[in-house]
Scaffold this motif. Structure first.
Motif, PDB file in Angstrom:
ATOM      1  N   GLN A 120       0.845  -1.184   0.000  1.00  0.00           N
ATOM      2  CA  GLN A 120       0.000   0.000   0.000  1.00  0.00           C
ATOM      3  C   GLN A 120       0.881   1.236   0.000  1.00  0.00           C
ATOM      4  O   GLN A 120       1.848   1.317   0.742  1.00  0.00           O
ATOM      5  CB  GLN A 120      -0.900   0.004   1.242  1.00  0.00           C
ATOM      6  CG  GLN A 120      -2.183  -0.810   1.098  1.00  0.00           C
ATOM      7  CD  GLN A 120      -3.270  -0.050   0.374  1.00  0.00           C
ATOM      8  OE1 GLN A 120      -3.127   1.129   0.057  1.00  0.00           O
ATOM      9  NE2 GLN A 120      -4.378  -0.733   0.104  1.00  0.00           N
ATOM     10  N   ASP A 166      -0.381  10.695   5.832  1.00  0.00           N
ATOM     11  CA  ASP A 166      -0.629   9.579   6.751  1.00  0.00           C
ATOM     12  C   ASP A 166       0.130   9.725   8.072  1.00  0.00           C
ATOM     13  O   ASP A 166      -0.175   9.029   9.034  1.00  0.00           O
ATOM     14  CB  ASP A 166      -0.222   8.251   6.100  1.00  0.00           C
ATOM     15  CG  ASP A 166      -1.137   7.865   4.944  1.00  0.00           C
ATOM     16  OD1 ASP A 166      -2.350   8.139   5.035  1.00  0.00           O
ATOM     17  OD2 ASP A 166      -0.635   7.307   3.959  1.00  0.00           O
ATOM     18  N   ASN A 214      -2.410  -5.832   7.420  1.00  0.00           N
ATOM     19  CA  ASN A 214      -2.223  -6.176   6.006  1.00  0.00           C
ATOM     20  C   ASN A 214      -1.657  -7.585   5.855  1.00  0.00           C
ATOM     21  O   ASN A 214      -2.033  -8.338   4.948  1.00  0.00           O
ATOM     22  CB  ASN A 214      -1.284  -5.156   5.364  1.00  0.00           C
ATOM     23  CG  ASN A 214      -1.342  -5.172   3.848  1.00  0.00           C
ATOM     24  OD1 ASN A 214      -2.360  -5.520   3.252  1.00  0.00           O
ATOM     25  ND2 ASN A 214      -0.247  -4.790   3.218  1.00  0.00           N
ATOM     26  N   GLY A 232      -9.738   8.248   5.503  1.00  0.00           N
ATOM     27  CA  GLY A 232      -8.947   8.133   4.291  1.00  0.00           C
ATOM     28  C   GLY A 232      -7.484   7.837   4.549  1.00  0.00           C
ATOM     29  O   GLY A 232      -6.679   7.843   3.618  1.00  0.00           O
ATOM     30  N   ILE A 287      -4.024   5.603   6.033  1.00  0.00           N
ATOM     31  CA  ILE A 287      -3.431   4.340   5.617  1.00  0.00           C
ATOM     32  C   ILE A 287      -4.146   3.132   6.229  1.00  0.00           C
ATOM     33  O   ILE A 287      -4.353   2.125   5.555  1.00  0.00           O
ATOM     34  CB  ILE A 287      -1.913   4.317   5.956  1.00  0.00           C
ATOM     35  CG1 ILE A 287      -1.262   3.013   5.516  1.00  0.00           C
ATOM     36  CG2 ILE A 287      -1.673   4.584   7.442  1.00  0.00           C
ATOM     37  CD1 ILE A 287      -1.243   2.773   4.044  1.00  0.00           C
ATOM     38  N   GLU A 316      -7.370   2.868   7.306  1.00  0.00           N
ATOM     39  CA  GLU A 316      -8.678   2.679   6.676  1.00  0.00           C
ATOM     40  C   GLU A 316      -8.521   2.132   5.262  1.00  0.00           C
ATOM     41  O   GLU A 316      -9.278   1.241   4.845  1.00  0.00           O
ATOM     42  CB  GLU A 316      -9.459   3.990   6.645  1.00  0.00           C
ATOM     43  CG  GLU A 316     -10.857   3.821   6.055  1.00  0.00           C
ATOM     44  CD  GLU A 316     -11.622   5.121   5.895  1.00  0.00           C
ATOM     45  OE1 GLU A 316     -12.828   5.060   5.603  1.00  0.00           O
ATOM     46  OE2 GLU A 316     -11.017   6.205   6.043  1.00  0.00           O
ATOM     47  N   ARG A 317      -7.540   2.616   4.522  1.00  0.00           N
ATOM     48  CA  ARG A 317      -7.360   2.147   3.142  1.00  0.00           C
ATOM     49  C   ARG A 317      -7.025   0.659   3.109  1.00  0.00           C
ATOM     50  O   ARG A 317      -7.530  -0.088   2.257  1.00  0.00           O
ATOM     51  CB  ARG A 317      -6.249   2.961   2.453  1.00  0.00           C
ATOM     52  CG  ARG A 317      -6.537   4.448   2.333  1.00  0.00           C
ATOM     53  CD  ARG A 317      -5.696   5.121   1.267  1.00  0.00           C
ATOM     54  NE  ARG A 317      -4.266   4.960   1.457  1.00  0.00           N
ATOM     55  CZ  ARG A 317      -3.498   5.761   2.192  1.00  0.00           C
ATOM     56  NH1 ARG A 317      -4.035   6.780   2.856  1.00  0.00           N
ATOM     57  NH2 ARG A 317      -2.191   5.554   2.270  1.00  0.00           N
ATOM     58  N   MET A 336     -10.161  -1.418   4.013  1.00  0.00           N
ATOM     59  CA  MET A 336     -11.129  -1.429   2.926  1.00  0.00           C
ATOM     60  C   MET A 336     -10.642  -2.222   1.716  1.00  0.00           C
ATOM     61  O   MET A 336     -11.433  -2.620   0.871  1.00  0.00           O
ATOM     62  CB  MET A 336     -11.448   0.018   2.490  1.00  0.00           C
ATOM     63  CG  MET A 336     -12.113   0.847   3.555  1.00  0.00           C
ATOM     64  SD  MET A 336     -13.680   0.132   4.104  1.00  0.00           S
ATOM     65  CE  MET A 336     -13.741   0.694   5.791  1.00  0.00           C
ATOM     66  N   ASP A 337      -9.346  -2.469   1.636  1.00  0.00           N
ATOM     67  CA  ASP A 337      -8.760  -3.152   0.475  1.00  0.00           C
ATOM     68  C   ASP A 337      -8.754  -4.668   0.631  1.00  0.00           C
ATOM     69  O   ASP A 337      -8.270  -5.377  -0.239  1.00  0.00           O
ATOM     70  CB  ASP A 337      -7.321  -2.651   0.272  1.00  0.00           C
ATOM     71  CG  ASP A 337      -6.789  -2.988  -1.114  1.00  0.00           C
ATOM     72  OD1 ASP A 337      -7.553  -2.875  -2.091  1.00  0.00           O
ATOM     73  OD2 ASP A 337      -5.608  -3.367  -1.217  1.00  0.00           O
ATOM     74  N   TRP A 375     -14.317   6.855   9.956  1.00  0.00           N
ATOM     75  CA  TRP A 375     -14.267   6.095   8.717  1.00  0.00           C
ATOM     76  C   TRP A 375     -15.600   6.122   7.981  1.00  0.00           C
ATOM     77  O   TRP A 375     -16.669   6.113   8.596  1.00  0.00           O
ATOM     78  CB  TRP A 375     -13.872   4.652   9.017  1.00  0.00           C
ATOM     79  CG  TRP A 375     -12.454   4.493   9.461  1.00  0.00           C
ATOM     80  CD1 TRP A 375     -11.564   5.475   9.763  1.00  0.00           C
ATOM     81  CD2 TRP A 375     -11.763   3.260   9.665  1.00  0.00           C
ATOM     82  NE1 TRP A 375     -10.361   4.942  10.139  1.00  0.00           N
ATOM     83  CE2 TRP A 375     -10.455   3.578  10.090  1.00  0.00           C
ATOM     84  CE3 TRP A 375     -12.121   1.918   9.540  1.00  0.00           C
ATOM     85  CZ2 TRP A 375      -9.513   2.600  10.379  1.00  0.00           C
ATOM     86  CZ3 TRP A 375     -11.181   0.946   9.829  1.00  0.00           C
ATOM     87  CH2 TRP A 375      -9.887   1.287  10.242  1.00  0.00           C
TER      88      TRP A 375
END
Length: 338
Positions: free
Chosen positions: A99, A105, A177, A207, A209, A211-212, A215-216, A246
């Motif tokens: 990511q 961030d 991750n 928005g 790191i 949360e991204r 969501m990924d 979020w």
């Protein structure tokens, strides 16, 4: 000790089958767990959500192995059924999707220690490569798995018969991750509980790191966030341009004065809307009938235009109540009526 926050669920079969000789099966322990980054050894979360969840994952890179090893073996009302060290390869079985990390961030003061390019490169590599050393190799990685068995003398209200706790020395965003996204698994809930000290990013940042990455995940997102007072659309500070809030977790469920419970489930949204609409309709009926009776006291009871009392069966029971109003006003007609 915080009160139990959510209803209990049945104990999973894999946990029931554990004995002191059992081997670690990562998918069982990780999937459907409660994930707590920046946890230290905060047992209040286990006390509050045990039973609702049976597996907890605590992550922190600002702890010492000997400190954790000594204290993780003590949980009020429980004995240790199994405790063992886990190998890093047991936590990530697939390649890890990297990511991109952006300047936004970071906490502003975190960037003052060294050039932004160097910091970004190191963080990007850390998130890409998996669970790695967060303090430049000063502390070796450690992963500890504990299964607790409730004592016979302990009241069942203390918690379920068994609990699993996986403790990971690692950075919270990167570890998520690694163990969830790369394995295509998802937790039941994430805990966000004031973990700023020593951290490089704001976990709740809209928005951001974390949360991204959440969501990924191809496996989906957690059903719940358990968050402290700062997670709010009204809260702002100098470290974030947006509210720490979020996009998918905006429905707040009833809690018992511990952490706020935020849901991403559409059925929770519908249920809460129905519950709120019933409360609103009961409140409206009470307000309306009070005023109706006051008008009756002032007027002749056989007056043809006295308002009627609403019965208790009146219930809007819907997320939205539409009210039609006639804006016309003819003084002569109104005077006749009055």
């Amino acid at each position: 000790m915080p009160r139990k926050q959510l209803p209990s669920n049945p104990m999973p079969d894999w946990l029931m089958a554990i004995d002191k000789h059992s081997v670690f099966h990562g998918r069982d322990v990780i999937d459907g767990s409660v994930y707590y980054p920046g946890a230290g050894l905060d047992q209040s979360v286990i006390n509050a959500y045990s039973g609702f969840a049976h597996s907890f994952i605590y992550v922190d890179y600002d702890t010492h192995r000997d400190f954790i090893w000594a204290r993780i073996q003590r949980l009020p009302g429980y004995d240790v059924l199994l405790i063992k060290k886990v190998n890093q390869k047991d936590l990530a079985s697939n390649s890890i999707k990297s990511q991109k990390v952006y300047k936004s961030d970071f906490y502003p003061n975190f960037l003052e220690e060294e050039p932004i390019t160097k910091k970004l490169n190191r963080l990007n590599n850390r998130i890409k490569d998996g669970i790695t050393q967060a303090h430049d190799g000063m502390t070796p990685d450690f992963f500890i798995w504990v299964v607790y068995q409730r004592r016979i003398t302990t009241n069942s209200g203390c918690g379920p018969e068994r609990l699993s706790l996986l403790y990971i020395w690692g950075e919270g965003v990167n570890t998520y991750n690694t163990i969830f996204n790369s394995n295509r698994l998802r937790p039941l809930a994430i805990v966000i509980k004031g973990v700023d000290r020593g951290n490089w990013t704001l976990f709740e940042q809209r928005g951001g790191i974390f949360e991204r990455i959440v969501m990924d995940n191809e496996a989906g997102i957690p059903d719940y966030l358990f968050a402290d007072w700062r997670y709010s659309p009204q809260y702002h500070d100098e470290c974030s341009t947006d509210s720490p809030y979020w996009e998918r977790y905006t429905t707040r469920l009833p809690d018992r004065k511990f952490l706020k419970i935020w849901s991403s489930k559409i059925e929770d949204v519908i249920s809460l809307n129905k519950s709120n609409s019933k409360k609103m309709s009961r409140s409206f009926i009470h307000w309306y009938n009070e005023r109706v009776l006051a008008i009756w006291d002032e007027c002749d009871l056989d007056h043809p235009y006295l308002p009627k009392v609403l019965s208790g069966c009146f219930d809007i029971d819907a997320p939205v109540c539409y009210v039609g109003m006639n804006p016309s006003y003819v003084e002569r007609e109104i005077s006749k009526m009055m």
